[in-house]
Design a protein around this motif. Structure first.
Motif, PDB file in Angstrom:
ATOM      1  N   GLU A   1       0.835  -1.198   0.000  1.00  0.00           N
ATOM      2  CA  GLU A   1       0.000   0.000   0.000  1.00  0.00           C
ATOM      3  C   GLU A   1       0.873   1.253   0.000  1.00  0.00           C
ATOM      4  OE1 GLU A   1      -3.590   2.169   2.555  1.00  0.00           O
ATOM      5  OE2 GLU A   1      -2.784   0.217   3.183  1.00  0.00           O
ATOM      6  N   PHE A   2       0.701   2.068  -1.042  1.00  0.00           N
ATOM      7  CA  PHE A   2       1.317   3.391  -1.105  1.00  0.00           C
ATOM      8  C   PHE A   2       0.340   4.362  -0.460  1.00  0.00           C
ATOM      9  CE2 PHE A   2       3.292   1.060  -4.513  1.00  0.00           C
ATOM     10  CZ  PHE A   2       4.618   1.496  -4.510  1.00  0.00           C
ATOM     11  N   ALA A   3       0.656   4.831   0.758  1.00  0.00           N
ATOM     12  CA  ALA A   3      -0.273   5.700   1.484  1.00  0.00           C
ATOM     13  C   ALA A   3      -0.518   6.976   0.677  1.00  0.00           C
ATOM     14  CB  ALA A   3       0.294   6.052   2.853  1.00  0.00           C
ATOM     15  N   GLY A   4      -1.786   7.269   0.449  1.00  0.00           N
ATOM     16  CA  GLY A   4      -2.145   8.459  -0.308  1.00  0.00           C
ATOM     17  C   GLY A   4      -2.165   8.261  -1.802  1.00  0.00           C
ATOM     18  N   LEU A   5      -1.720   7.093  -2.295  1.00  0.00           N
ATOM     19  CA  LEU A   5      -1.687   6.830  -3.734  1.00  0.00           C
ATOM     20  C   LEU A   5      -2.586   5.668  -4.103  1.00  0.00           C
ATOM     21  CD1 LEU A   5       2.139   7.225  -4.459  1.00  0.00           C
ATOM     22  CD2 LEU A   5       0.334   8.930  -4.723  1.00  0.00           C
ATOM     23  N   GLY A   6      -2.420   4.512  -3.476  1.00  0.00           N
ATOM     24  CA  GLY A   6      -3.219   3.342  -3.788  1.00  0.00           C
ATOM     25  C   GLY A   6      -2.515   2.075  -3.350  1.00  0.00           C
ATOM     26  N   ILE A   7      -3.008   0.943  -3.835  1.00  0.00           N
ATOM     27  CA  ILE A   7      -2.488  -0.375  -3.459  1.00  0.00           C
ATOM     28  C   ILE A   7      -1.996  -1.078  -4.715  1.00  0.00           C
ATOM     29  CG2 ILE A   7      -3.039  -2.615  -2.448  1.00  0.00           C
ATOM     30  CD1 ILE A   7      -5.227  -1.243  -0.830  1.00  0.00           C
ATOM     31  N   LEU A   8      -0.739  -1.532  -4.670  1.00  0.00           N
ATOM     32  CA  LEU A   8      -0.137  -2.271  -5.775  1.00  0.00           C
ATOM     33  C   LEU A   8      -0.060  -3.738  -5.365  1.00  0.00           C
ATOM     34  CD1 LEU A   8       1.209  -2.053  -8.590  1.00  0.00           C
ATOM     35  CD2 LEU A   8       3.405  -1.822  -7.417  1.00  0.00           C
ATOM     36  N   SER A   9      -0.651  -4.610  -6.188  1.00  0.00           N
ATOM     37  CA  SER A   9      -0.674  -6.036  -5.881  1.00  0.00           C
ATOM     38  C   SER A   9      -0.306  -6.825  -7.123  1.00  0.00           C
ATOM     39  CB  SER A   9      -2.066  -6.451  -5.378  1.00  0.00           C
ATOM     40  OG  SER A   9      -3.053  -6.177  -6.363  1.00  0.00           O
ATOM     41  N   VAL A  10      -0.129  -8.157  -6.930  1.00  0.00           N
ATOM     42  CA  VAL A  10       0.204  -9.050  -8.033  1.00  0.00           C
ATOM     43  C   VAL A  10      -0.885 -10.113  -8.122  1.00  0.00           C
ATOM     44  CG1 VAL A  10       1.645 -10.505  -6.556  1.00  0.00           C
ATOM     45  CG2 VAL A  10       2.007 -10.524  -9.023  1.00  0.00           C
TER      46      VAL A  10
END
Length: 350
Positions: free
Chosen positions: A99-108
Protein backbone atom coordinates in the motif's frame (compact mmCIF):
# COMPACT_ATOMS: atom_id res chain seq x y z
CA UNK A 1 10.36 2.07 0.38
CA UNK A 2 8.86 4.93 2.37
CA UNK A 3 11.34 7.23 0.61
CA UNK A 4 10.27 5.86 -2.78
CA UNK A 5 6.61 6.53 -1.99
CA UNK A 6 7.33 10.08 -0.85
CA UNK A 7 9.34 10.86 -3.98
CA UNK A 8 6.55 9.54 -6.25
CA UNK A 9 3.93 11.57 -4.36
CA UNK A 10 5.98 14.78 -4.56
CA UNK A 11 6.80 14.34 -8.26
CA UNK A 12 3.12 13.82 -9.08
CA UNK A 13 2.44 17.36 -7.84
CA UNK A 14 4.18 18.75 -10.94
CA UNK A 15 4.20 15.74 -13.31
CA UNK A 16 1.43 13.66 -14.80
CA UNK A 17 3.67 10.60 -15.19
CA UNK A 18 6.37 9.20 -12.88
CA UNK A 19 8.23 6.12 -14.14
CA UNK A 20 9.78 3.73 -11.60
CA UNK A 21 12.55 1.78 -13.43
CA UNK A 22 11.97 -2.00 -13.67
CA UNK A 23 8.52 -1.59 -12.10
CA UNK A 24 6.15 0.61 -14.12
CA UNK A 25 4.76 4.09 -14.53
CA UNK A 26 2.27 5.96 -12.33
CA UNK A 27 0.07 8.19 -14.54
CA UNK A 28 -2.31 10.89 -13.27
CA UNK A 29 -5.61 11.49 -15.07
CA UNK A 30 -7.88 14.50 -14.63
CA UNK A 31 -11.47 13.54 -13.74
CA UNK A 32 -14.01 16.28 -14.45
CA UNK A 33 -16.75 17.28 -12.04
CA UNK A 34 -19.90 15.18 -12.37
CA UNK A 35 -23.39 14.78 -10.98
CA UNK A 36 -24.46 11.56 -9.23
CA UNK A 37 -28.17 11.11 -9.93
CA UNK A 38 -28.55 8.26 -7.45
CA UNK A 39 -27.35 10.29 -4.46
CA UNK A 40 -28.23 13.75 -5.82
CA UNK A 41 -24.63 14.92 -5.29
CA UNK A 42 -22.26 17.10 -7.29
CA UNK A 43 -18.80 15.50 -7.15
CA UNK A 44 -15.86 17.95 -7.50
CA UNK A 45 -13.04 17.39 -10.02
CA UNK A 46 -10.04 15.33 -8.95
CA UNK A 47 -6.92 13.59 -10.27
CA UNK A 48 -7.02 9.82 -10.36
CA UNK A 49 -3.92 7.65 -10.55
CA UNK A 50 -3.28 4.73 -12.89
CA UNK A 51 -0.43 2.26 -13.30
CA UNK A 52 1.14 0.87 -16.48
CA UNK A 53 3.67 -1.95 -15.98
CA UNK A 54 4.99 -1.53 -19.56
CA UNK A 55 6.41 1.92 -18.78
CA UNK A 56 9.48 0.54 -17.03
CA UNK A 57 12.27 2.32 -18.95
CA UNK A 58 13.90 5.04 -16.85
CA UNK A 59 13.30 8.66 -17.86
CA UNK A 60 15.78 9.94 -15.21
CA UNK A 61 13.11 12.00 -13.40
CA UNK A 62 12.98 9.80 -10.28
CA UNK A 63 16.77 9.40 -10.10
CA UNK A 64 17.24 13.17 -10.44
CA UNK A 65 14.81 13.68 -7.53
CA UNK A 66 16.95 11.36 -5.33
CA UNK A 67 20.12 13.17 -6.39
CA UNK A 68 18.66 16.59 -5.49
CA UNK A 69 17.16 15.43 -2.19
CA UNK A 70 20.18 13.53 -0.77
CA UNK A 71 23.01 15.40 -2.53
CA UNK A 72 24.10 12.30 -4.47
CA UNK A 73 25.76 11.88 -7.79
CA UNK A 74 23.52 10.69 -10.57
CA UNK A 75 25.00 7.12 -10.72
CA UNK A 76 24.62 6.79 -6.93
CA UNK A 77 21.01 7.97 -7.15
CA UNK A 78 20.29 5.40 -9.88
CA UNK A 79 21.72 2.58 -7.76
CA UNK A 80 19.71 3.70 -4.74
CA UNK A 81 16.47 3.70 -6.77
CA UNK A 82 17.23 0.22 -8.10
CA UNK A 83 17.87 -1.06 -4.55
CA UNK A 84 14.57 0.28 -3.23
CA UNK A 85 12.67 -1.10 -6.23
CA UNK A 86 14.14 -4.57 -5.59
CA UNK A 87 13.06 -4.37 -1.91
CA UNK A 88 9.57 -3.31 -3.00
CA UNK A 89 9.30 -6.30 -5.38
CA UNK A 90 10.35 -8.67 -2.60
CA UNK A 91 7.70 -7.21 -0.26
CA UNK A 92 4.99 -7.61 -2.92
CA UNK A 93 6.10 -11.17 -3.72
CA UNK A 94 5.96 -12.07 -0.02
CA UNK A 95 2.74 -10.33 1.02
CA UNK A 96 0.98 -10.19 -2.36
CA UNK A 97 0.45 -6.43 -2.13
CA UNK A 98 1.92 -3.14 -0.96
CA UNK A 99 0.00 0.00 0.00
CA UNK A 100 1.32 3.39 -1.10
CA UNK A 101 -0.27 5.70 1.48
CA UNK A 102 -2.15 8.46 -0.31
CA UNK A 103 -1.69 6.83 -3.73
CA UNK A 104 -3.22 3.34 -3.79
CA UNK A 105 -2.49 -0.38 -3.46
CA UNK A 106 -0.14 -2.27 -5.77
CA UNK A 107 -0.67 -6.04 -5.88
CA UNK A 108 0.20 -9.05 -8.03
CA UNK A 109 -2.44 -11.34 -9.53
CA UNK A 110 -2.37 -15.08 -10.19
CA UNK A 111 -0.69 -14.53 -13.58
CA UNK A 112 2.19 -12.67 -11.98
CA UNK A 113 1.09 -9.28 -13.32
CA UNK A 114 0.88 -6.11 -11.29
CA UNK A 115 -2.52 -4.59 -10.56
CA UNK A 116 -3.08 -1.15 -9.06
CA UNK A 117 -6.11 0.09 -7.12
CA UNK A 118 -6.01 3.91 -6.83
CA UNK A 119 -7.05 5.84 -3.77
CA UNK A 120 -10.81 6.63 -4.10
CA UNK A 121 -10.31 10.24 -2.98
CA UNK A 122 -7.73 10.89 -5.73
CA UNK A 123 -4.16 12.06 -5.36
CA UNK A 124 -3.09 15.32 -3.73
CA UNK A 125 -3.56 18.27 -6.13
CA UNK A 126 -2.99 21.83 -4.79
CA UNK A 127 -5.05 23.43 -7.59
CA UNK A 128 -8.11 21.38 -6.55
CA UNK A 129 -7.65 21.83 -2.80
CA UNK A 130 -10.83 22.86 -0.94
CA UNK A 131 -13.30 21.56 -3.52
CA UNK A 132 -16.01 19.53 -1.79
CA UNK A 133 -19.13 17.69 -2.82
CA UNK A 134 -22.53 19.23 -2.21
CA UNK A 135 -26.07 17.87 -2.42
CA UNK A 136 -28.69 19.12 -4.87
CA UNK A 137 -31.75 16.88 -5.20
CA UNK A 138 -33.25 16.52 -8.65
CA UNK A 139 -36.57 18.27 -9.29
CA UNK A 140 -39.47 15.90 -9.61
CA UNK A 141 -41.86 16.07 -12.56
CA UNK A 142 -45.59 16.45 -11.88
CA UNK A 143 -47.59 13.23 -12.20
CA UNK A 144 -50.73 13.11 -14.41
CA UNK A 145 -52.92 13.07 -11.30
CA UNK A 146 -51.42 16.43 -10.26
CA UNK A 147 -52.25 18.17 -13.54
CA UNK A 148 -55.14 20.65 -13.07
CA UNK A 149 -57.47 20.97 -16.05
CA UNK A 150 -59.08 24.29 -16.93
CA UNK A 151 -62.85 23.79 -16.52
CA UNK A 152 -63.93 27.25 -17.70
CA UNK A 153 -66.75 27.23 -20.28
CA UNK A 154 -65.69 27.72 -23.90
CA UNK A 155 -66.50 31.15 -25.28
CA UNK A 156 -67.81 31.61 -28.83
CA UNK A 157 -65.77 34.04 -30.93
CA UNK A 158 -67.19 35.77 -33.98
CA UNK A 159 -65.40 34.89 -37.29
CA UNK A 160 -64.63 38.55 -38.00
CA UNK A 161 -62.93 38.88 -34.62
CA UNK A 162 -60.90 35.73 -35.33
CA UNK A 163 -59.72 37.17 -38.66
CA UNK A 164 -58.61 40.44 -37.04
CA UNK A 165 -56.84 38.55 -34.25
CA UNK A 166 -54.93 36.29 -36.66
CA UNK A 167 -53.94 39.31 -38.80
CA UNK A 168 -52.66 41.14 -35.72
CA UNK A 169 -50.67 38.04 -34.67
CA UNK A 170 -49.10 37.88 -38.14
CA UNK A 171 -48.06 41.56 -37.99
CA UNK A 172 -46.57 41.11 -34.50
CA UNK A 173 -44.60 38.02 -35.56
CA UNK A 174 -43.15 39.90 -38.57
CA UNK A 175 -42.23 42.80 -36.30
CA UNK A 176 -40.44 40.46 -33.87
CA UNK A 177 -38.58 38.74 -36.71
CA UNK A 178 -37.37 42.08 -38.10
CA UNK A 179 -36.28 43.35 -34.69
CA UNK A 180 -34.40 40.35 -33.37
CA UNK A 181 -31.14 41.38 -31.64
CA UNK A 182 -28.24 40.97 -33.97
CA UNK A 183 -25.76 38.26 -33.08
CA UNK A 184 -22.07 38.33 -33.73
CA UNK A 185 -21.11 36.09 -36.61
CA UNK A 186 -17.71 34.69 -37.40
CA UNK A 187 -16.68 34.42 -41.05
CA UNK A 188 -14.22 31.60 -41.77
CA UNK A 189 -12.36 31.33 -45.09
CA UNK A 190 -10.64 28.13 -46.15
CA UNK A 191 -7.07 28.23 -47.42
CA UNK A 192 -8.13 26.33 -50.54
CA UNK A 193 -10.65 29.09 -51.38
CA UNK A 194 -7.95 31.77 -51.08
CA UNK A 195 -5.70 29.66 -53.29
CA UNK A 196 -8.38 29.37 -55.98
CA UNK A 197 -9.03 33.12 -55.86
CA UNK A 198 -5.31 33.81 -56.24
CA UNK A 199 -5.05 31.45 -59.24
CA UNK A 200 -8.06 33.12 -60.86
CA UNK A 201 -6.58 36.59 -60.33
CA UNK A 202 -3.23 35.56 -61.82
CA UNK A 203 -5.04 33.98 -64.79
CA UNK A 204 -6.85 37.25 -65.48
CA UNK A 205 -3.62 39.25 -65.21
CA UNK A 206 -1.81 36.79 -67.48
CA UNK A 207 -4.53 37.02 -70.14
CA UNK A 208 -4.22 40.81 -70.12
CA UNK A 209 -0.39 40.80 -70.23
CA UNK A 210 -0.04 38.14 -72.93
CA UNK A 211 -2.91 39.35 -75.18
CA UNK A 212 -1.79 40.37 -78.72
CA UNK A 213 -1.92 44.20 -78.99
CA UNK A 214 -3.37 45.90 -82.09
CA UNK A 215 -0.69 48.01 -83.86
CA UNK A 216 -1.23 51.74 -84.10
CA UNK A 217 -3.03 52.81 -87.28
CA UNK A 218 -4.51 49.38 -87.97
CA UNK A 219 -8.26 49.14 -88.20
CA UNK A 220 -10.01 47.03 -85.62
CA UNK A 221 -12.02 45.16 -88.26
CA UNK A 222 -8.88 44.46 -90.29
CA UNK A 223 -7.10 43.39 -87.16
CA UNK A 224 -9.88 40.97 -86.32
CA UNK A 225 -9.86 39.69 -89.90
CA UNK A 226 -6.12 39.26 -89.75
CA UNK A 227 -6.47 37.53 -86.41
CA UNK A 228 -9.07 35.16 -87.81
CA UNK A 229 -6.92 34.44 -90.80
CA UNK A 230 -3.97 33.80 -88.54
CA UNK A 231 -6.04 31.40 -86.56
CA UNK A 232 -6.95 29.50 -89.74
CA UNK A 233 -3.46 29.39 -91.21
CA UNK A 234 -1.65 28.88 -87.83
CA UNK A 235 1.72 30.49 -88.62
CA UNK A 236 4.64 28.94 -86.82
CA UNK A 237 5.84 32.18 -85.24
CA UNK A 238 2.48 33.00 -83.62
CA UNK A 239 2.06 29.38 -82.53
CA UNK A 240 5.41 29.39 -80.79
CA UNK A 241 4.63 32.67 -79.00
CA UNK A 242 1.24 31.30 -77.89
CA UNK A 243 2.94 28.15 -76.63
CA UNK A 244 5.46 30.25 -74.67
CA UNK A 245 2.61 32.31 -73.16
CA UNK A 246 0.78 29.15 -72.15
CA UNK A 247 3.95 27.73 -70.65
CA UNK A 248 4.57 30.96 -68.70
CA UNK A 249 0.98 30.93 -67.42
CA UNK A 250 1.22 27.26 -66.41
CA UNK A 251 4.48 27.91 -64.57
CA UNK A 252 2.89 30.83 -62.68
CA UNK A 253 -0.15 28.73 -61.69
CA UNK A 254 2.09 25.81 -60.69
CA UNK A 255 4.25 28.11 -58.57
CA UNK A 256 1.19 29.49 -56.78
CA UNK A 257 -0.14 26.00 -56.06
CA UNK A 258 3.29 24.96 -54.75
CA UNK A 259 3.42 28.03 -52.47
CA UNK A 260 -0.09 27.28 -51.14
CA UNK A 261 0.89 23.66 -50.41
CA UNK A 262 4.04 24.84 -48.63
CA UNK A 263 1.99 27.29 -46.54
CA UNK A 264 -0.46 24.53 -45.57
CA UNK A 265 2.36 22.17 -44.64
CA UNK A 266 4.14 24.88 -42.65
CA UNK A 267 1.03 25.26 -40.48
CA UNK A 268 1.50 21.65 -39.37
CA UNK A 269 5.19 21.99 -38.45
CA UNK A 270 5.96 21.76 -34.76
CA UNK A 271 7.62 24.39 -32.53
CA UNK A 272 10.16 24.07 -29.75
CA UNK A 273 8.35 24.78 -26.45
CA UNK A 274 9.55 27.89 -24.62
CA UNK A 275 10.64 28.04 -21.01
CA UNK A 276 7.70 28.14 -18.63
CA UNK A 277 5.26 26.57 -21.08
CA UNK A 278 3.78 23.08 -20.97
CA UNK A 279 4.46 20.43 -23.59
CA UNK A 280 3.52 16.82 -24.33
CA UNK A 281 6.48 14.43 -23.94
CA UNK A 282 6.17 11.44 -26.26
CA UNK A 283 9.68 10.02 -25.67
CA UNK A 284 12.50 10.84 -23.27
CA UNK A 285 16.20 9.94 -23.09
CA UNK A 286 16.44 7.96 -26.34
CA UNK A 287 19.56 7.49 -28.50
CA UNK A 288 19.63 9.98 -31.35
CA UNK A 289 19.04 7.45 -34.14
CA UNK A 290 16.17 5.79 -32.26
CA UNK A 291 14.64 9.18 -31.53
CA UNK A 292 14.74 10.11 -35.25
CA UNK A 293 13.11 6.80 -36.24
CA UNK A 294 10.39 7.22 -33.60
CA UNK A 295 9.76 10.84 -34.70
CA UNK A 296 9.36 9.76 -38.33
CA UNK A 297 6.96 6.98 -37.31
CA UNK A 298 4.58 9.15 -35.26
CA UNK A 299 4.60 11.90 -37.90
CA UNK A 300 3.46 9.36 -40.47
CA UNK A 301 0.57 8.46 -38.13
CA UNK A 302 -0.61 12.07 -37.88
CA UNK A 303 1.50 13.72 -35.13
CA UNK A 304 3.07 16.23 -37.55
CA UNK A 305 3.76 18.85 -34.84
CA UNK A 306 6.15 16.56 -32.96
CA UNK A 307 9.74 17.86 -32.72
CA UNK A 308 13.05 16.43 -31.51
CA UNK A 309 14.83 18.69 -29.03
CA UNK A 310 17.59 18.50 -26.43
CA UNK A 311 16.47 19.03 -22.83
CA UNK A 312 18.88 18.74 -19.88
CA UNK A 313 21.28 16.85 -22.13
CA UNK A 314 18.65 14.27 -23.14
CA UNK A 315 16.93 13.67 -26.47
CA UNK A 316 13.25 14.51 -26.00
CA UNK A 317 10.41 14.23 -28.51
CA UNK A 318 7.90 16.95 -27.61
CA UNK A 319 4.56 17.94 -29.11
CA UNK A 320 3.32 21.53 -29.01
CA UNK A 321 3.70 24.45 -26.61
CA UNK A 322 0.82 25.35 -24.27
CA UNK A 323 0.31 28.01 -21.62
CA UNK A 324 -2.12 25.86 -19.61
CA UNK A 325 -1.61 22.25 -18.49
CA UNK A 326 -5.27 21.46 -19.24
CA UNK A 327 -4.87 22.40 -22.93
CA UNK A 328 -1.91 20.05 -23.25
CA UNK A 329 -3.86 17.24 -21.58
CA UNK A 330 -6.80 17.67 -23.98
CA UNK A 331 -4.42 17.56 -26.98
CA UNK A 332 -2.78 14.38 -25.60
CA UNK A 333 -6.17 12.66 -25.32
CA UNK A 334 -6.95 13.62 -28.95
CA UNK A 335 -3.63 12.17 -30.15
CA UNK A 336 -4.26 8.89 -28.32
CA UNK A 337 -7.85 8.70 -29.59
CA UNK A 338 -6.74 9.27 -33.21
CA UNK A 339 -4.09 6.53 -32.98
CA UNK A 340 -1.16 8.88 -33.65
CA UNK A 341 0.54 7.94 -30.35
CA UNK A 342 -0.02 5.32 -27.66
CA UNK A 343 0.96 7.25 -24.56
CA UNK A 344 2.66 10.40 -23.26
CA UNK A 345 2.81 12.78 -20.32
CA UNK A 346 2.75 16.51 -19.62
CA UNK A 347 5.94 18.38 -18.67
CA UNK A 348 6.61 22.01 -17.84
CA UNK A 349 9.73 23.32 -19.57
CA UNK A 350 12.11 24.97 -17.09
Amino acid sequence: MMELRRHIEILLLSHDCVIVPNLGGFMAHHVAARYDKADGMFIPPCRSLGFNAQLNMSDSVLAQSYADAYDLSFPEAVRRVEHEVSLLKERIAKNGRYEFAGLGILSVNSDGRYEFEPCPAGILTPSLYGFGAFEMPQLRHATPSQVVLDTKPMSIIHPATTHRTSKLATIMSQFNDNHQPSEEKTISIKVSLLRNLAVTAVAAVALILFARPVPAGEDVSSASTTSEAGMLSLPSQETSSATESTADFSSIVGGLEKMSRMSEESQEEGVIPESGSFTIVLAYSLPLENAKMFLSEIKSKGARKAVLMSYNGENVIAYGSYTERGDAYVQLQELIASGSVESGWIMQVK
